[in-house]
Design an enzyme around this catalytic site. Structure first.
Site, PDB file in Angstrom:
ATOM      1  N   GLU A 156      27.527 -15.547 -32.748  1.00  0.00           N
ATOM      2  CA  GLU A 156      27.760 -14.450 -33.691  1.00  0.00           C
ATOM      3  C   GLU A 156      29.083 -14.603 -34.437  1.00  0.00           C
ATOM      4  OE1 GLU A 156      27.840 -10.621 -31.758  1.00  0.00           O
ATOM      5  OE2 GLU A 156      27.953  -9.540 -33.661  1.00  0.00           O
ATOM      6  N   GLU A 162      38.792  -9.899 -35.049  1.00  0.00           N
ATOM      7  CA  GLU A 162      38.294 -10.123 -33.687  1.00  0.00           C
ATOM      8  C   GLU A 162      38.276 -11.591 -33.284  1.00  0.00           C
ATOM      9  OE1 GLU A 162      34.907  -7.717 -32.573  1.00  0.00           O
ATOM     10  OE2 GLU A 162      35.367  -6.292 -34.157  1.00  0.00           O
ATOM     11  N   ASP A 189      25.556  -9.787 -37.942  1.00  0.00           N
ATOM     12  CA  ASP A 189      26.031  -8.440 -37.619  1.00  0.00           C
ATOM     13  C   ASP A 189      26.498  -7.801 -38.926  1.00  0.00           C
ATOM     14  OD1 ASP A 189      28.071  -6.394 -37.106  1.00  0.00           O
ATOM     15  OD2 ASP A 189      27.884  -6.936 -34.994  1.00  0.00           O
ATOM     16  N   HIS A 192      30.292  -6.832 -39.196  1.00  0.00           N
ATOM     17  CA  HIS A 192      31.217  -7.958 -39.405  1.00  0.00           C
ATOM     18  C   HIS A 192      31.018  -8.547 -40.799  1.00  0.00           C
ATOM     19  CE1 HIS A 192      32.574  -7.873 -35.321  1.00  0.00           C
ATOM     20  NE2 HIS A 192      31.369  -8.098 -34.822  1.00  0.00           N
ATOM     21  N   HIS A 215      22.530  -7.357 -35.916  1.00  0.00           N
ATOM     22  CA  HIS A 215      23.170  -6.142 -35.414  1.00  0.00           C
ATOM     23  C   HIS A 215      23.252  -5.140 -36.548  1.00  0.00           C
ATOM     24  CE1 HIS A 215      25.195  -7.749 -31.493  1.00  0.00           C
ATOM     25  NE2 HIS A 215      23.984  -7.271 -31.294  1.00  0.00           N
ATOM     26  N   ARG A 221      31.048   0.792 -38.689  1.00  0.00           N
ATOM     27  CA  ARG A 221      30.450   0.581 -37.369  1.00  0.00           C
ATOM     28  C   ARG A 221      29.822   1.841 -36.780  1.00  0.00           C
ATOM     29  NH1 ARG A 221      32.425  -4.345 -33.518  1.00  0.00           N
ATOM     30  NH2 ARG A 221      30.306  -4.781 -32.877  1.00  0.00           N
ATOM     31  N   GLU A 250      24.011  -1.902 -32.779  1.00  0.00           N
ATOM     32  CA  GLU A 250      25.278  -2.084 -32.071  1.00  0.00           C
ATOM     33  C   GLU A 250      26.309  -1.285 -32.856  1.00  0.00           C
ATOM     34  OE1 GLU A 250      27.598  -5.859 -30.209  1.00  0.00           O
ATOM     35  OE2 GLU A 250      27.728  -5.581 -32.367  1.00  0.00           O
TER      36      GLU A 250
HETATM   37 MN   LIG Z   1      27.699  -7.616 -33.082  1.00  0.00          MN
END
Ligand SMILES: [Mn+2]
Length: 273
Positions: A156, A162, A189, A192, A215, A221, A250
């Site tokens: 991922e 991160e 994702d 991201h 995701h 988020r 997520e």
């Molecule tokens: Mn993720």
């Protein structure tokens, strides 16, 4: 067919994070099934945190699939990553993920390497080169392990805050030639990607052949629909590439786990049904 999934976090040491349901496996599954989700994605402390026979019974009882298993607890709880300069720590990271691959494979579910990639782009050029080499070695070993178990492995891209390692979908195009294994797919994702990609839909169209899991979270988020991500072109792109995996929530359990799950399934149906 694109399938819906919702995350369940079962790591007692963690009290916050981007997971919808918490603590109680069966209750999370019961709620997921009642809302019509196709599957669940698990975030556990280790591969032996759940008895596989018990999980098999619950999956049968609630008619749910296991969509994927996260491996991030290896880093969060133990500080292990695939690109740590210490070979002993890399070995522990590989062993942890390897066990998780075996656990997920019992249910046909892939394991996800997200934060377990470490942050190998930081530091000097030599550190970067070594980190990259360790990353590829880890993916090769674990990708082949997953192949033996009959599943693929997911890696991922994370946003720059991160990891300084794998940040964009296109980067996989660059490092895939350095891998010996061909059993690795990429996790897209949307949270991201909102930070890193120039254009989310275009990235999906360009690198769709690598995508094995999605995701589902908005720009902040929160559950999809509660931020400013424009889902229309993203949903169109996923359909255009013929994506047939899971779109898995997520996201933060905001305003509450139940409402976040309801918001997610509503958005899933809006875009994919
Ligand atoms: Mn993720």
């Amino acid at each position: 067919m694109i399938r819906s999934a919702v995350t369940i976090a079962l790591v007692p040491q963690l009290t916050s994070g981007p997971w919808i349901f918490w603590e109680d496996l069966e209750l999370g599954m019961k709620k997921a099934a009642a809302l019509g989700f196709d599957g669940i994605e698990l975030f556990t402390a280790s591969a032996d945190a759940i008895d596989p026979d018990h999980l098999a019974e619950l999956l049968e009882k609630y008619q749910l699939q296991l969509a994927a298993v996260g491996t991030g607890a290896g880093k969060v709880l133990h500080g292990w990553t695939l690109t740590d300069p210490d070979p002993e720590i890399r070995k522990k990271a590989i062993s942890f993920i390897s066990d998780m691959i075996s656990f997920g494979a019992k249910f046909g579910a892939p394991a996800i390497i997200g934060s377990m990639q470490g942050s190998f782009g930081l530091g000097t050029g030599a550190r970067l080169a070594h980190g990259f080499q360790h990353f590829c070695e880890g993916l090769d070993q674990l990708g082949e392990k997953a192949k033996q178990e009959g599943v693929f492995l997911l890696v991922e891209p994370l946003n720059r805050y991160e990891t300084s390692g794998f940040n964009y979908l296109f980067a996989f195009d660059n490092f895939q030639p350095f891998l010996k294994t061909r059993n690795v797919k990429v996790l897209a994702d949307l949270f991201h990607m909102n930070i890193e990609e120039d254009n989310l839909a275009q990235a999906i169209l360009d690198y769709g052949k690598y995508i094995g899991h999605v995701h589902f979270a908005d720009s902040n988020r929160k559950p999809m629909g509660l931020g400013h991500t424009d889902m229309k072109p993203i949903a169109a792109a996923l359909k255009e590439i013929g994506y047939d995996g899971f779109v898995s929530a997520e996201a933060f359990p905001i305003p509450s786990p139940d409402e976040a799950a309801e918001q997610t399934i509503r958005e899933f149906r809006k875009w994919f049904k």
